[in-house]
Design a protein around this motif. Structure first.
Motif, PDB file in Angstrom:
ATOM      1  N   MET A   1      33.203  51.503  43.746  1.00  0.00           N
ATOM      2  CA  MET A   1      34.451  52.003  44.524  1.00  0.00           C
ATOM      3  C   MET A   1      35.140  50.726  44.194  1.00  0.00           C
ATOM      4  O   MET A   1      35.372  49.632  44.794  1.00  0.00           O
ATOM      5  N   SER A   2      36.157  50.762  43.182  1.00  0.00           N
ATOM      6  CA  SER A   2      36.828  49.619  42.872  1.00  0.00           C
ATOM      7  C   SER A   2      38.238  49.528  43.557  1.00  0.00           C
ATOM      8  O   SER A   2      38.770  50.652  44.046  1.00  0.00           O
ATOM      9  N   TRP A   3      38.617  48.477  43.805  1.00  0.00           N
ATOM     10  CA  TRP A   3      40.100  48.349  44.341  1.00  0.00           C
ATOM     11  C   TRP A   3      40.806  47.428  43.659  1.00  0.00           C
ATOM     12  O   TRP A   3      40.087  46.062  43.137  1.00  0.00           O
ATOM     13  N   ALA A   4      42.085  47.483  43.495  1.00  0.00           N
ATOM     14  CA  ALA A   4      42.791  46.439  42.990  1.00  0.00           C
ATOM     15  C   ALA A   4      44.219  46.324  43.489  1.00  0.00           C
ATOM     16  O   ALA A   4      44.731  47.353  44.116  1.00  0.00           O
ATOM     17  N   VAL A   5      44.952  45.310  43.082  1.00  0.00           N
ATOM     18  CA  VAL A   5      46.276  45.095  43.789  1.00  0.00           C
ATOM     19  C   VAL A   5      47.062  44.279  42.465  1.00  0.00           C
ATOM     20  O   VAL A   5      46.623  43.795  41.847  1.00  0.00           O
ATOM     21  N   ARG A   6      48.420  44.605  42.785  1.00  0.00           N
ATOM     22  CA  ARG A   6      49.460  43.871  41.887  1.00  0.00           C
ATOM     23  C   ARG A   6      50.249  43.054  42.592  1.00  0.00           C
ATOM     24  O   ARG A   6      50.675  43.587  43.600  1.00  0.00           O
ATOM     25  N   TYR A   7      50.455  41.774  42.376  1.00  0.00           N
ATOM     26  CA  TYR A   7      51.565  41.101  43.152  1.00  0.00           C
ATOM     27  C   TYR A   7      52.219  39.940  42.516  1.00  0.00           C
ATOM     28  O   TYR A   7      51.685  39.686  41.127  1.00  0.00           O
ATOM     29  N   LEU A   8      53.272  39.339  42.888  1.00  0.00           N
ATOM     30  CA  LEU A   8      53.886  38.115  42.197  1.00  0.00           C
ATOM     31  C   LEU A   8      53.526  37.082  42.903  1.00  0.00           C
ATOM     32  O   LEU A   8      53.586  36.769  44.112  1.00  0.00           O
ATOM     33  N   HIS A   9      53.224  35.845  42.181  1.00  0.00           N
ATOM     34  CA  HIS A   9      52.908  34.843  42.594  1.00  0.00           C
ATOM     35  C   HIS A   9      53.319  33.674  41.659  1.00  0.00           C
ATOM     36  O   HIS A   9      53.237  33.556  40.728  1.00  0.00           O
ATOM     37  N   GLY A  10      54.532  32.907  42.387  1.00  0.00           N
ATOM     38  CA  GLY A  10      55.146  31.895  41.493  1.00  0.00           C
ATOM     39  C   GLY A  10      56.118  32.391  40.293  1.00  0.00           C
ATOM     40  O   GLY A  10      55.867  32.038  39.020  1.00  0.00           O
ATOM     41  N   GLN A  11      56.602  33.604  40.491  1.00  0.00           N
ATOM     42  CA  GLN A  11      57.319  34.215  39.373  1.00  0.00           C
ATOM     43  C   GLN A  11      56.288  34.946  38.253  1.00  0.00           C
ATOM     44  O   GLN A  11      56.721  35.577  37.276  1.00  0.00           O
ATOM     45  N   VAL A  12      55.084  35.106  38.513  1.00  0.00           N
ATOM     46  CA  VAL A  12      53.988  35.551  37.571  1.00  0.00           C
ATOM     47  C   VAL A  12      53.509  36.768  38.282  1.00  0.00           C
ATOM     48  O   VAL A  12      52.873  36.974  39.300  1.00  0.00           O
ATOM     49  N   GLU A  13      53.481  37.795  37.478  1.00  0.00           N
ATOM     50  CA  GLU A  13      52.872  39.151  37.824  1.00  0.00           C
ATOM     51  C   GLU A  13      51.275  39.000  37.614  1.00  0.00           C
ATOM     52  O   GLU A  13      50.851  38.576  36.524  1.00  0.00           O
ATOM     53  N   ARG A  14      50.548  39.161  38.833  1.00  0.00           N
ATOM     54  CA  ARG A  14      49.120  39.112  38.689  1.00  0.00           C
ATOM     55  C   ARG A  14      48.521  40.537  39.091  1.00  0.00           C
ATOM     56  O   ARG A  14      49.006  41.243  39.913  1.00  0.00           O
ATOM     57  N   LEU A  15      47.311  40.668  38.537  1.00  0.00           N
ATOM     58  CA  LEU A  15      46.504  41.680  39.136  1.00  0.00           C
ATOM     59  C   LEU A  15      45.130  41.246  39.326  1.00  0.00           C
ATOM     60  O   LEU A  15      44.466  40.631  38.615  1.00  0.00           O
ATOM     61  N   SER A  16      44.698  41.766  40.260  1.00  0.00           N
ATOM     62  CA  SER A  16      43.440  41.234  40.994  1.00  0.00           C
ATOM     63  C   SER A  16      42.592  42.673  41.326  1.00  0.00           C
ATOM     64  O   SER A  16      43.040  43.667  41.997  1.00  0.00           O
ATOM     65  N   ARG A  17      41.493  42.461  40.717  1.00  0.00           N
ATOM     66  CA  ARG A  17      40.273  43.475  40.825  1.00  0.00           C
ATOM     67  C   ARG A  17      39.240  42.958  41.804  1.00  0.00           C
ATOM     68  O   ARG A  17      38.494  41.952  41.231  1.00  0.00           O
ATOM     69  N   PHE A  18      38.657  43.621  43.084  1.00  0.00           N
ATOM     70  CA  PHE A  18      37.767  43.098  43.980  1.00  0.00           C
ATOM     71  C   PHE A  18      36.432  42.805  43.010  1.00  0.00           C
ATOM     72  O   PHE A  18      35.956  41.705  43.474  1.00  0.00           O
ATOM     73  N   GLN A  19      36.049  43.506  42.235  1.00  0.00           N
ATOM     74  CA  GLN A  19      34.676  43.309  41.430  1.00  0.00           C
ATOM     75  C   GLN A  19      34.577  41.953  40.620  1.00  0.00           C
ATOM     76  O   GLN A  19      33.625  41.670  40.264  1.00  0.00           O
ATOM     77  N   HIS A  20      35.836  41.568  40.246  1.00  0.00           N
ATOM     78  CA  HIS A  20      35.831  40.236  39.852  1.00  0.00           C
ATOM     79  C   HIS A  20      35.615  39.030  40.589  1.00  0.00           C
ATOM     80  O   HIS A  20      36.121  38.970  41.575  1.00  0.00           O
ATOM     81  N   ARG A  21      34.733  38.100  40.225  1.00  0.00           N
ATOM     82  CA  ARG A  21      34.339  36.899  40.868  1.00  0.00           C
ATOM     83  C   ARG A  21      35.548  36.068  41.323  1.00  0.00           C
ATOM     84  O   ARG A  21      35.679  35.633  42.524  1.00  0.00           O
ATOM     85  N   SER A  22      36.541  35.967  40.638  1.00  0.00           N
ATOM     86  CA  SER A  22      37.772  35.416  40.910  1.00  0.00           C
ATOM     87  C   SER A  22      38.839  35.989  41.688  1.00  0.00           C
ATOM     88  O   SER A  22      39.835  35.478  41.735  1.00  0.00           O
ATOM     89  N   ALA A  23      38.466  37.229  42.152  1.00  0.00           N
ATOM     90  CA  ALA A  23      39.647  38.100  42.880  1.00  0.00           C
ATOM     91  C   ALA A  23      40.219  37.097  44.008  1.00  0.00           C
ATOM     92  O   ALA A  23      39.319  36.573  44.835  1.00  0.00           O
ATOM     93  N   CYS A  24      41.619  37.160  44.132  1.00  0.00           N
ATOM     94  CA  CYS A  24      42.239  36.423  45.061  1.00  0.00           C
ATOM     95  C   CYS A  24      43.304  37.410  45.585  1.00  0.00           C
ATOM     96  O   CYS A  24      43.678  38.627  44.814  1.00  0.00           O
ATOM     97  N   LEU A  25      43.585  37.152  46.742  1.00  0.00           N
ATOM     98  CA  LEU A  25      44.806  38.075  47.381  1.00  0.00           C
ATOM     99  C   LEU A  25      45.871  37.066  48.024  1.00  0.00           C
ATOM    100  O   LEU A  25      45.684  36.023  48.363  1.00  0.00           O
ATOM    101  N   PRO A  26      47.102  37.418  48.073  1.00  0.00           N
ATOM    102  CA  PRO A  26      48.240  36.723  48.410  1.00  0.00           C
ATOM    103  C   PRO A  26      48.294  36.821  49.750  1.00  0.00           C
ATOM    104  O   PRO A  26      48.125  37.775  50.320  1.00  0.00           O
ATOM    105  N   VAL A  27      48.451  35.497  50.584  1.00  0.00           N
ATOM    106  CA  VAL A  27      48.320  35.574  52.080  1.00  0.00           C
ATOM    107  C   VAL A  27      49.529  34.976  52.524  1.00  0.00           C
ATOM    108  O   VAL A  27      50.237  33.900  52.155  1.00  0.00           O
ATOM    109  N   SER A  28      50.001  35.647  53.607  1.00  0.00           N
ATOM    110  CA  SER A  28      51.230  35.000  54.236  1.00  0.00           C
ATOM    111  C   SER A  28      50.844  35.120  55.592  1.00  0.00           C
ATOM    112  O   SER A  28      50.700  36.291  56.299  1.00  0.00           O
ATOM    113  N   ALA A  29      50.805  34.042  56.425  1.00  0.00           N
ATOM    114  CA  ALA A  29      50.482  34.181  57.988  1.00  0.00           C
ATOM    115  C   ALA A  29      51.557  34.609  58.807  1.00  0.00           C
ATOM    116  O   ALA A  29      51.332  35.317  59.853  1.00  0.00           O
TER     117      ALA A  29
END
Length: 139
Positions: A1-29
């Protein structure tokens, strides 16, 4: 059951997939707060004491199951997310402007991770087992 997101961080498009150990999410409190990247959940083979997985079900949060981890609600400013259907096919969905995926930051001792808040899918939909909780932030 894979999950993924696409987002911009510092003008750079990023793809993050949960199954990768380095997976991060952008957070705004909060509105206007700087976006920070945080580790997305915990994979089964990773050290730590926070819950395994990348998702926190809303009813579990409301029922106190996560209270020991001091969950704090956050916005996840992603513009697209993927979910796998019950047959294993990946589907991508756009996030409407003004909406955010809801996340929660869990903390235990020095460990901090962010989890996507999820809901059950309606039984008549049946195509997906879970769905991210989307929140609308008034402008």
């Amino acid at each position: 059951m894979s999950w993924a997101v696409r987002y911009l961080h510092g003008q750079v498009e990023r793809l993050s997939r949960f199954q990768h150990r380095s997976a991060c999410l952008p957070v705004s409190a909060r509105r206007g707060a700087q976006i920070v990247l945080m580790p997305w959940g915990r994979r089964p083979d990773e050290p730590g004491k926070l819950p395994k997985g990348g998702w926190a079900h809303l009813t579990h949060l409301q029922g106190g199951v996560w209270d020991q981890f001091g969950p704090k609600p956050v916005r996840l400013p992603v513009y697209e997310f993927a979910e796998r259907d019950v047959t294993g096919r990946e589907h991508w969905f756009m996030v409407t402007r003004g909406q955010f995926l809801q996340g929660c930051v869990a903390t235990l001792e020095r460990e901090r991770r962010v989890y996507v808040v999820t809901l059950d899918c309606a039984p008549d939909v049946g195509e997906f087992e879970r769905w991210p909780r989307l929140v609308i932030v008034p402008t």
